[in-house]
Design a protein around this motif. Sequence first.
Motif, PDB file in Angstrom:
ATOM      1  N   ILE A  80     -55.272   9.315  10.395  1.00  0.00           N
ATOM      2  CA  ILE A  80     -54.799   8.002  10.847  1.00  0.00           C
ATOM      3  C   ILE A  80     -55.667   7.423  11.957  1.00  0.00           C
ATOM      4  N   PRO A  81     -56.097   8.218  12.974  1.00  0.00           N
ATOM      5  CA  PRO A  81     -56.996   7.637  13.983  1.00  0.00           C
ATOM      6  C   PRO A  81     -58.282   7.073  13.380  1.00  0.00           C
ATOM      7  N   ALA A  82     -58.856   7.780  12.411  1.00  0.00           N
ATOM      8  CA  ALA A  82     -60.078   7.280  11.768  1.00  0.00           C
ATOM      9  C   ALA A  82     -59.785   6.021  10.966  1.00  0.00           C
ATOM     10  N   ALA A  83     -58.637   5.990  10.300  1.00  0.00           N
ATOM     11  CA  ALA A  83     -58.261   4.786   9.548  1.00  0.00           C
ATOM     12  C   ALA A  83     -58.044   3.611  10.485  1.00  0.00           C
ATOM     13  N   SER A  84     -57.395   3.857  11.627  1.00  0.00           N
ATOM     14  CA  SER A  84     -57.154   2.788  12.599  1.00  0.00           C
ATOM     15  C   SER A  84     -58.471   2.250  13.132  1.00  0.00           C
ATOM     16  N   ALA A  85     -59.382   3.158  13.470  1.00  0.00           N
ATOM     17  CA  ALA A  85     -60.688   2.731  13.980  1.00  0.00           C
ATOM     18  C   ALA A  85     -61.462   1.940  12.939  1.00  0.00           C
ATOM     19  N   LYS A  86     -61.229   2.248  11.679  1.00  0.00           N
ATOM     20  CA  LYS A  86     -61.910   1.558  10.575  1.00  0.00           C
ATOM     21  C   LYS A  86     -61.225   0.242  10.224  1.00  0.00           C
ATOM     22  N   GLY A  87     -59.999   0.046  10.745  1.00  0.00           N
ATOM     23  CA  GLY A  87     -59.265  -1.168  10.437  1.00  0.00           C
ATOM     24  C   GLY A  87     -58.495  -1.096   9.138  1.00  0.00           C
ATOM     25  N   VAL A  88     -58.146   0.117   8.718  1.00  0.00           N
ATOM     26  CA  VAL A  88     -57.416   0.322   7.464  1.00  0.00           C
ATOM     27  C   VAL A  88     -55.947   0.587   7.779  1.00  0.00           C
ATOM     28  N   VAL A  89     -55.060  -0.169   7.168  1.00  0.00           N
ATOM     29  CA  VAL A  89     -53.626   0.026   7.348  1.00  0.00           C
ATOM     30  C   VAL A  89     -53.192   1.282   6.588  1.00  0.00           C
ATOM     31  N   VAL A  90     -52.380   2.115   7.237  1.00  0.00           N
ATOM     32  CA  VAL A  90     -51.828   3.305   6.582  1.00  0.00           C
ATOM     33  C   VAL A  90     -50.315   3.123   6.471  1.00  0.00           C
ATOM     34  N   MET A  91     -49.810   3.175   5.236  1.00  0.00           N
ATOM     35  CA  MET A  91     -48.382   3.010   4.968  1.00  0.00           C
ATOM     36  C   MET A  91     -47.814   4.288   4.365  1.00  0.00           C
ATOM     37  N   ASN A  92     -46.529   4.520   4.589  1.00  0.00           N
ATOM     38  CA  ASN A  92     -45.822   5.551   3.841  1.00  0.00           C
ATOM     39  C   ASN A  92     -44.526   4.960   3.302  1.00  0.00           C
ATOM     40  N   THR A  93     -43.737   5.791   2.631  1.00  0.00           N
ATOM     41  CA  THR A  93     -42.455   5.330   2.092  1.00  0.00           C
ATOM     42  C   THR A  93     -41.368   6.257   2.638  1.00  0.00           C
ATOM     43  N   PRO A  94     -40.933   6.018   3.863  1.00  0.00           N
ATOM     44  CA  PRO A  94     -40.041   6.974   4.528  1.00  0.00           C
ATOM     45  C   PRO A  94     -38.637   7.049   3.956  1.00  0.00           C
ATOM     46  N   PHE A  95     -38.258   6.087   3.115  1.00  0.00           N
ATOM     47  CA  PHE A  95     -36.879   6.072   2.636  1.00  0.00           C
ATOM     48  C   PHE A  95     -36.729   6.453   1.165  1.00  0.00           C
ATOM     49  N   GLY A  96     -37.825   6.485   0.433  1.00  0.00           N
ATOM     50  CA  GLY A  96     -37.740   6.729  -1.002  1.00  0.00           C
ATOM     51  C   GLY A  96     -37.245   8.110  -1.367  1.00  0.00           C
ATOM     52  N   ASN A  97     -37.553   9.118  -0.544  1.00  0.00           N
ATOM     53  CA  ASN A  97     -37.108  10.478  -0.867  1.00  0.00           C
ATOM     54  C   ASN A  97     -36.233  11.062   0.229  1.00  0.00           C
ATOM     55  N   SER A  98     -35.625  10.212   1.040  1.00  0.00           N
ATOM     56  CA  SER A  98     -34.806  10.695   2.154  1.00  0.00           C
ATOM     57  C   SER A  98     -33.598  11.481   1.673  1.00  0.00           C
ATOM     58  N   GLY A 280     -38.840  19.439  -1.326  1.00  0.00           N
ATOM     59  CA  GLY A 280     -37.955  18.491  -0.662  1.00  0.00           C
ATOM     60  C   GLY A 280     -37.854  17.153  -1.353  1.00  0.00           C
ATOM     61  N   ALA A 281     -38.969  16.658  -1.863  1.00  0.00           N
ATOM     62  CA  ALA A 281     -38.959  15.337  -2.512  1.00  0.00           C
ATOM     63  C   ALA A 281     -39.018  15.440  -4.027  1.00  0.00           C
ATOM     64  N   SER A 282     -38.824  16.650  -4.552  1.00  0.00           N
ATOM     65  CA  SER A 282     -39.045  16.870  -5.977  1.00  0.00           C
ATOM     66  C   SER A 282     -37.779  16.678  -6.803  1.00  0.00           C
ATOM     67  N   THR A 283     -37.384  15.429  -6.940  1.00  0.00           N
ATOM     68  CA  THR A 283     -36.389  15.049  -7.936  1.00  0.00           C
ATOM     69  C   THR A 283     -36.966  13.873  -8.711  1.00  0.00           C
ATOM     70  N   SER A 284     -36.509  13.708  -9.915  1.00  0.00           N
ATOM     71  CA  SER A 284     -37.036  12.609 -10.728  1.00  0.00           C
ATOM     72  C   SER A 284     -36.749  11.266 -10.070  1.00  0.00           C
ATOM     73  N   GLU A 285     -35.564  11.141  -9.442  1.00  0.00           N
ATOM     74  CA  GLU A 285     -35.230   9.872  -8.787  1.00  0.00           C
ATOM     75  C   GLU A 285     -36.181   9.574  -7.636  1.00  0.00           C
ATOM     76  N   ALA A 286     -36.480  10.595  -6.830  1.00  0.00           N
ATOM     77  CA  ALA A 286     -37.354  10.389  -5.669  1.00  0.00           C
ATOM     78  C   ALA A 286     -38.773  10.032  -6.094  1.00  0.00           C
ATOM     79  N   GLN A 287     -39.267  10.682  -7.153  1.00  0.00           N
ATOM     80  CA  GLN A 287     -40.633  10.402  -7.603  1.00  0.00           C
ATOM     81  C   GLN A 287     -40.778   8.952  -8.051  1.00  0.00           C
ATOM     82  N   VAL A 288     -39.768   8.461  -8.742  1.00  0.00           N
ATOM     83  CA  VAL A 288     -39.791   7.063  -9.180  1.00  0.00           C
ATOM     84  C   VAL A 288     -39.675   6.133  -7.978  1.00  0.00           C
ATOM     85  N   ASN A 289     -38.766   6.454  -7.068  1.00  0.00           N
ATOM     86  CA  ASN A 289     -38.521   5.584  -5.911  1.00  0.00           C
ATOM     87  C   ASN A 289     -39.767   5.411  -5.055  1.00  0.00           C
ATOM     88  N   VAL A 290     -40.430   6.526  -4.717  1.00  0.00           N
ATOM     89  CA  VAL A 290     -41.587   6.415  -3.816  1.00  0.00           C
ATOM     90  C   VAL A 290     -42.758   5.732  -4.508  1.00  0.00           C
TER      91      VAL A 290
END
Length: 525
Positions: A80-98, A280-290
Amino acid sequence: MPKVLISDKMDPKAAEIFRQRGVEVDEITGKTPDELAAMIGDYDGLAIRSSTKVTKAILDAATNLKVVGRAGIGVDNVDIPAASAKGVVVMNTPFGNSITTAEHAIALMFALARQLPEADASTQAGKWEKNRFMGVELTSKTLGLIGAGNIGSIVADRAQGLKMKVVAFDPFLTPERAVEMGVEKVTLDELLARADFITLHTPLTDQTRNILSADNLAKTKAGVRIINCARGGLIDEAALKAGLDSGHIGGAALDVFVEEPAKASPLFGTPNFVSTPHLGASTSEAQVNVAIQVAEQMADFLVSGGVTNALNMPSLSAEEAPKLKPYMALAEKLGSLVGQLSHGALSGISVEVEGAAAALNQKPITGAVLAGLMRVHSDTVNMVNAPFLAKERGLDVREVRHDREGDYHTLLRVTVRTQAGDRSVAGTLFGNQAPRLVELFGIKVEADLAGHMLYVVNEDAPGFIGRLGSLLGESGVNIGTFHLGRRDAGGEAVLLLSVDDAVTSDLLTKVKALPGVKTAMALAF
């Protein structure tokens, strides 16, 4: 058309969404780091799961990359620090497999409480050791949450349904949120001393690494059972094994390990130890959601500028982006202006908004100001890496929001602190769209900021404008716009001229030589 690479196996709905949103997409998985580096320069976005490692080397090769989207929560495979320095946005999906991850933690807690894996193996071996497996009830036991964010809060809710008492340690958990969750906010030492079960739901950072160290494991209640479905490295695995061997720790269940894939571990085979291969995230529903969520988030960013669940940039909804776009254009121009006109080291910058601007999300505006300011020194800076670069250079950045009514419907003021004192510029939007400078270092002036410009500070005296115009005419310079302001009659005046071509050093020297000129600079926007 923006172009995205999906480099890890992902539900097909992700590619469908990209195409529906007008984004070209290639699905090419299983590439080596060198192969990925060779091809990444063609893409504006990179969609990944956990297999692809987005290293500094990959980012250096990604000449067009604007966004990395992680379908899932953990981003420890992204620099992430290298991405920030490069100006690249880093996103995740914190709710898809909660929910999936929280349910896995609860499942492991049941497995520990009733020794289910050992009982299953024994029974299938034909032993029928009914008296060997004496479990414990979850009802009335105390569950200690280390991390009370999205997943932790779901675990707390499920645990309360099982009639457990929940205590939580989280530096960011407010007393109000604790009451809302129905948990007791405690210190880490209190949690260790009181919890019958401990489950971890925190990211891996320098502050959380080995949060369950040998010392902290020694502080736990005798017979405690520990579950980790978050990140490997939160627990000292050697100390955990020692605790299991001694009997101080009654059981442990890990879905994550320091080194993965964990094909060998000293914990394997230890009594009262349960392990799963990062499920932890290995359900069919979570894979589709994320997959759906990462595609929607990346498409919003590439097509409309919306920023959701970014880890190195303020969130900006797709609805907000069009409203903020003219303000960000104004902010970048003001930042660029003050950056070009300020001499000496900058120690701080203040970004103030009032009027209509005060009702907006200020973070993107500040990012745009910093991008304009720092672009004087770098042609690779943007609103993503500008805050990172400002912090790296020790620049004190302050945001101020005024509710007061001013002379303008909306106003943005940028003030920098330098060795020579504070320097302030202010601008507004005409028709809510057109950026316009309205104040320059305390002098009222209305000016467009565009293209090549000549900035002059002079003594307000008759004949000066004529002399300057004659000089520019004799030099073959065509004036586009002419803006003039002054403090008082006969005092200090400021001119901003837009010209068709870049101001040469020879012309600048001649302008500085005119009688009454105090300062002259060439500007570019």
